[in-house]
Design an enzyme around this catalytic site. Structure first.
Site, PDB file in Angstrom:
ATOM      1  N   CYS A  77      88.182  -0.866  50.612  1.00 16.33           N
ATOM      2  CA  CYS A  77      87.138  -1.375  51.468  1.00 16.33           C
ATOM      3  C   CYS A  77      87.853  -2.138  52.492  1.00 16.33           C
ATOM      4  O   CYS A  77      88.346  -3.030  51.529  1.00 16.33           O
ATOM      5  CB  CYS A  77      86.000  -1.875  50.242  1.00 16.33           C
ATOM      6  SG  CYS A  77      84.947  -3.035  50.667  1.00 16.33           S
ATOM      7  N   CYS A  86      84.450  -7.399  44.182  1.00 17.09           N
ATOM      8  CA  CYS A  86      85.351  -5.774  43.401  1.00 17.09           C
ATOM      9  C   CYS A  86      86.247  -7.147  43.260  1.00 17.09           C
ATOM     10  O   CYS A  86      86.748  -7.766  44.227  1.00 17.09           O
ATOM     11  CB  CYS A  86      85.098  -4.965  43.981  1.00 17.09           C
ATOM     12  SG  CYS A  86      84.873  -3.385  44.210  1.00 17.09           S
ATOM     13  N   CYS A 164      79.516   0.537  51.542  1.00 15.95           N
ATOM     14  CA  CYS A 164      79.678  -0.424  50.245  1.00 15.95           C
ATOM     15  C   CYS A 164      80.348   0.678  48.820  1.00 15.95           C
ATOM     16  O   CYS A 164      79.962   1.381  49.035  1.00 15.95           O
ATOM     17  CB  CYS A 164      78.889  -1.042  49.747  1.00 15.95           C
ATOM     18  SG  CYS A 164      79.559  -1.563  47.958  1.00 15.95           S
ATOM     19  N   GLN A 288      70.170   1.203  33.897  1.00 21.93           N
ATOM     20  CA  GLN A 288      72.349   0.784  34.195  1.00 21.93           C
ATOM     21  C   GLN A 288      71.963   1.243  35.473  1.00 21.93           C
ATOM     22  O   GLN A 288      71.782   2.841  36.048  1.00 21.93           O
ATOM     23  CB  GLN A 288      72.278   1.567  33.146  1.00 21.93           C
ATOM     24  CG  GLN A 288      72.259   0.915  31.372  1.00 21.93           C
ATOM     25  CD  GLN A 288      72.827   0.317  31.364  1.00 21.93           C
ATOM     26  OE1 GLN A 288      74.141  -0.504  31.972  1.00 21.93           O
ATOM     27  NE2 GLN A 288      73.016  -0.456  29.592  1.00 21.93           N
ATOM     28  N   TYR A 317      67.953  -5.052  20.493  1.00 20.01           N
ATOM     29  CA  TYR A 317      68.032  -5.541  22.668  1.00 20.01           C
ATOM     30  C   TYR A 317      67.662  -4.329  22.444  1.00 20.01           C
ATOM     31  O   TYR A 317      68.668  -4.293  24.259  1.00 20.01           O
ATOM     32  CB  TYR A 317      69.088  -6.471  22.775  1.00 20.01           C
ATOM     33  CG  TYR A 317      69.336  -7.244  22.010  1.00 20.01           C
ATOM     34  CD1 TYR A 317      69.568  -9.070  23.055  1.00 20.01           C
ATOM     35  CD2 TYR A 317      70.134  -7.451  20.514  1.00 20.01           C
ATOM     36  CE1 TYR A 317      69.681  -9.602  21.288  1.00 20.01           C
ATOM     37  CE2 TYR A 317      70.456  -8.639  19.415  1.00 20.01           C
ATOM     38  CZ  TYR A 317      70.085  -9.684  20.499  1.00 20.01           C
ATOM     39  OH  TYR A 317      70.705 -10.749  18.803  1.00 20.01           O
ATOM     40  N   ASP A 386      72.510  -4.368  21.293  1.00 20.02           N
ATOM     41  CA  ASP A 386      73.123  -4.171  22.876  1.00 20.02           C
ATOM     42  C   ASP A 386      72.310  -5.970  23.735  1.00 20.02           C
ATOM     43  O   ASP A 386      72.374  -5.362  24.549  1.00 20.02           O
ATOM     44  CB  ASP A 386      72.484  -2.884  23.728  1.00 20.02           C
ATOM     45  CG  ASP A 386      72.852  -2.774  25.438  1.00 20.02           C
ATOM     46  OD1 ASP A 386      74.242  -3.638  25.206  1.00 20.02           O
ATOM     47  OD2 ASP A 386      72.473  -2.078  25.810  1.00 20.02           O
ATOM     48  N   CYS A 413      78.677  -6.215  26.066  1.00 21.23           N
ATOM     49  CA  CYS A 413      79.083  -5.846  27.524  1.00 21.23           C
ATOM     50  C   CYS A 413      79.867  -7.211  27.846  1.00 21.23           C
ATOM     51  O   CYS A 413      80.759  -7.931  28.899  1.00 21.23           O
ATOM     52  CB  CYS A 413      78.176  -6.010  28.700  1.00 21.23           C
ATOM     53  SG  CYS A 413      76.854  -7.523  28.161  1.00 21.23           S
TER      54      CYS A 413
HETATM   55  N1  SAH Z   1      70.117  -1.591  25.355  1.00 20.06           N
HETATM   56  C1  SAH Z   1      69.568  -2.199  26.782  1.00 20.06           C
HETATM   57  C2  SAH Z   1      69.189  -3.025  27.524  1.00 20.06           C
HETATM   58  C3  SAH Z   1      70.586  -3.776  27.199  1.00 20.06           C
HETATM   59  S1  SAH Z   1      70.531  -5.478  27.677  1.00 20.06           S
HETATM   60  C4  SAH Z   1      70.284  -0.966  28.155  1.00 20.06           C
HETATM   61  O1  SAH Z   1      71.116   0.037  27.742  1.00 20.06           O
HETATM   62  O2  SAH Z   1      69.321  -0.317  29.483  1.00 20.06           O
HETATM   63  C5  SAH Z   1      70.539  -6.777  26.875  1.00 20.06           C
HETATM   64  C6  SAH Z   1      69.200  -6.927  26.286  1.00 20.06           C
HETATM   65  O3  SAH Z   1      68.095  -7.448  25.578  1.00 20.06           O
HETATM   66  C7  SAH Z   1      67.886  -7.464  27.900  1.00 20.06           C
HETATM   67  O4  SAH Z   1      67.559  -6.215  28.221  1.00 20.06           O
HETATM   68  C8  SAH Z   1      66.876  -8.663  27.416  1.00 20.06           C
HETATM   69  O5  SAH Z   1      65.994  -8.985  28.286  1.00 20.06           O
HETATM   70  C9  SAH Z   1      66.553  -8.691  25.740  1.00 20.06           C
HETATM   71  N2  SAH Z   1      67.011  -9.383  25.615  1.00 20.06           N
HETATM   72  C10 SAH Z   1      67.729 -10.904  26.024  1.00 20.06           C
HETATM   73  N3  SAH Z   1      67.757 -11.760  24.785  1.00 20.06           N
HETATM   74  C11 SAH Z   1      66.519 -11.233  23.368  1.00 20.06           C
HETATM   75  C12 SAH Z   1      65.930 -11.893  22.758  1.00 20.06           C
HETATM   76  N4  SAH Z   1      65.995 -13.107  21.631  1.00 20.06           N
HETATM   77  N5  SAH Z   1      65.817 -10.845  21.769  1.00 20.06           N
HETATM   78  C13 SAH Z   1      65.672  -9.547  22.234  1.00 20.06           C
HETATM   79  N6  SAH Z   1      65.853  -9.077  23.699  1.00 20.06           N
HETATM   80  C14 SAH Z   1      66.348 -10.179  24.331  1.00 20.06           C
END
Ligand code: SAH
Length: 460
Positions: A77, A86, A164, A288, A317, A386, A413
């Site tokens: 890049c 990056c 990019c 994503q 989540y 997640d 993550c």
């Molecule tokens: N599983 C999804 C998103 C994961 S990112 C995917 O793969 O696309 C994490 C998510 O948790 C976000 O959408 C965020 O808004 C949510 N989040 C954050 N704190 C939270 C809580 N206390 N309870 C429920 N969701 C929450």
């Protein structure tokens, strides 16, 4: 008298790099004092200049590489040194994947106390370039007029950019086109300091499987001069465009989007598929950014969930329901919970779009909704979590232990909070069976991992 440090600011010296931080900086020791050297790699002998000294550690700039690591790569890049988007292009991709695997292993051991857990080699991309489906480009002005590009590392100065290398090619083309159209019609770029000008950001979204394109123009006010001409030119220059949207953000803020969104032309949504599941993506929806690796990640989560079709599953989540809908194809019933109401509206719409009826979505804090579900008598066989970078709330982990599912699948993550949470689950009776790092963000230091946990035998 304060003790003299082994190195002084502005001092130049030669050091050997011993390690790499999780942020991708090289680590050197000078008489026991730690120096962080961005862009230097383990094994390298480098000339450096000390830029900052704190009591326990300092920072230095790489001046010259005396002995080079075999894993060093020439960053392809052209703006690598200015951008900071990056951090790892100077390390070849194979080595990046090994670094990520090791990082997960180290942190699980150090923070989680999990010594002999199987951490698989990171699943990487065959071609780790051009993977992003979304570009968010800040627009400003310099002496020559409107510019669009990226913020210089650790600053708010916009540097013009035409490509990019981690963006889908089509996104680069969209940004180039919109930039030239904006210039042609005399649109003023946003001046952050004076809070003047029209165009703040151009956002391009691209559905990898469908080829559909969305262009979002984020403006300071409602006004968009020459709107008609701009729309017409965008349609002419970008044949796959399905949606042109204006988002209005009148605030002095770093946040890209404002609350108000209008469709200027075409649809409110574009679509994309992950596996067989179709998703509607609006201007502000979370989706994503690396769809190819998202499939790899979710397939792994599904494999670890080990569903037969009879299970009750919770997806905590859940965002816009991506994992929930994936799981629903193989489960009796899936319950998804997420804190952002718009995301749950998207999740419900996506369920409908795919004719999936065995899912329930709830808005709220997972740590509060799950105990409520428990009180309603819901007993999941599998729980998938997640969470965001800060990991799971303790109350949520306690609820998992109370619900006693057979399996837990943890998508993470952030290895550090993952390790902390796995420790608590381990103490509560869930054994970490295996861990699969997946590279979602090639050339960055971000590490994503999926973990399979099972209920230990003999636990009541
Ligand atoms: N599983 C999804 C998103 C994961 S990112 C995917 O793969 O696309 C994490 C998510 O948790 C976000 O959408 C965020 O808004 C949510 N989040 C954050 N704190 C939270 C809580 N206390 N309870 C429920 N969701 C929450």
């Amino acid at each position: 008298m304060t003790k003299q440090l082994p190195v002084q600011k502005n001092e130049q010296l030669q050091v050997t790099i011993e390690d790499l931080t999780h942020e991708g900086a090289g680590v050197a020791k000078v008489n026991g004092y730690t120096l962080f050297v961005p862009k230097a790699l383990p094994g390298e002998v480098v000339d450096i200049k000390v830029t900052k000294t704190n009591k326990g550690y300092g920072f230095a700039r790489l001046l010259n590489i005396e002995k080079q690591s075999e894993d060093r790569a020439e960053p392809p890049c052209p703006i690598y040194n200015q951008c900071g988007g990056c951090q790892m292009q100077h390390l070849n991709y194979e080595a990046q994947l090994i670094v990520k695997q090791k990082q997960v292993q180290d942190v699980l051991e150090r923070i989680g106390g999990l010594k002999s857990v199987l951490v698989h080699p990171t699943l990487g991309m065959d071609n780790p370039w051009r993977y992003r489906n979304k570009a968010q480009v800040p627009v400003g002005e310099n002496e020559g007029g409107l510019i669009a590009g990226f913020y210089q590392e650790r600053s708010h100065r916009i540097i013009s950019m035409d490509q990019c290398l981690i963006q889908h090619e089509e996104n680069d083309e969209i940004i180039r086109s919109v930039k030239s159209i904006a210039i042609k019609y005399g649109i003023r770029g946003y001046d952050e300091e004076k809070h003047r000008g029209t165009l703040r950001h151009v956002v391009a979204r691209h559905g990898k499987q469908t080829g559909e394109i969305m262009v979002v123009l984020v403006t300071r006010g409602k006004e968009l001069p020459n709107k008609k001409n701009i729309i017409e030119e965008i349609c002419n220059q970008i044949p796959n465009v399905k949606s042109i949207v204006q988002n209005i953000n009148p605030k002095r803020t770093n946040v890209i989007f404002g609350e108000e969104t209008h469709v200027l032309w075409g649809d409110e949504y574009i679509h994309d598929y992950i596996g067989d599941i179709k998703f509607a993506i609006s201007a502000r929806s979370f989706y994503q950014v690396n769809p190819e690796q998202t499939k790899v990640l979710y397939d792994k989560a599904l494999e670890y969930a080990n569903l037969t079709g009879n299970e009750t599953v919770i997806d905590a989540y859940c965002g816009i329901g991506t994992i929930s809908l994936f799981l629903a194809q193989r489960a009796k019933r899936v319950y998804g919970v997420e804190i952002v109401p718009d995301a749950i509206a998207d999740a419900k719409r996506n369920a409908e779009l795919n004719g999936i009826t065995n899912v329930d979505f709830a808005v709220g804090e997972a740590e509060n909704v799950m105990p409520w579900w428990y009180a309603q008598g819901i007993r999941p066989d599998v729980i998938v979590v997640d969470p965001p970078r800060k990991g799971c709330d303790e109350k949520l982990l306690e609820t998992i232990l109370a619900m006693k599912p057979q399996r837990v699948v943890y998508v993470s993550c952030n290895p550090a909070t993952l390790a902390r949470d796995l420790k608590m689950l381990d103490e509560g009776g869930y054994e970490t069976k295996e861990v699969q790092p997946v590279d979602m963000f090639a050339h960055s230091t971000h590490v994503e991992a999926v973990v399979k946990l099972e209920r230990k035998h003999g636990i009541k």
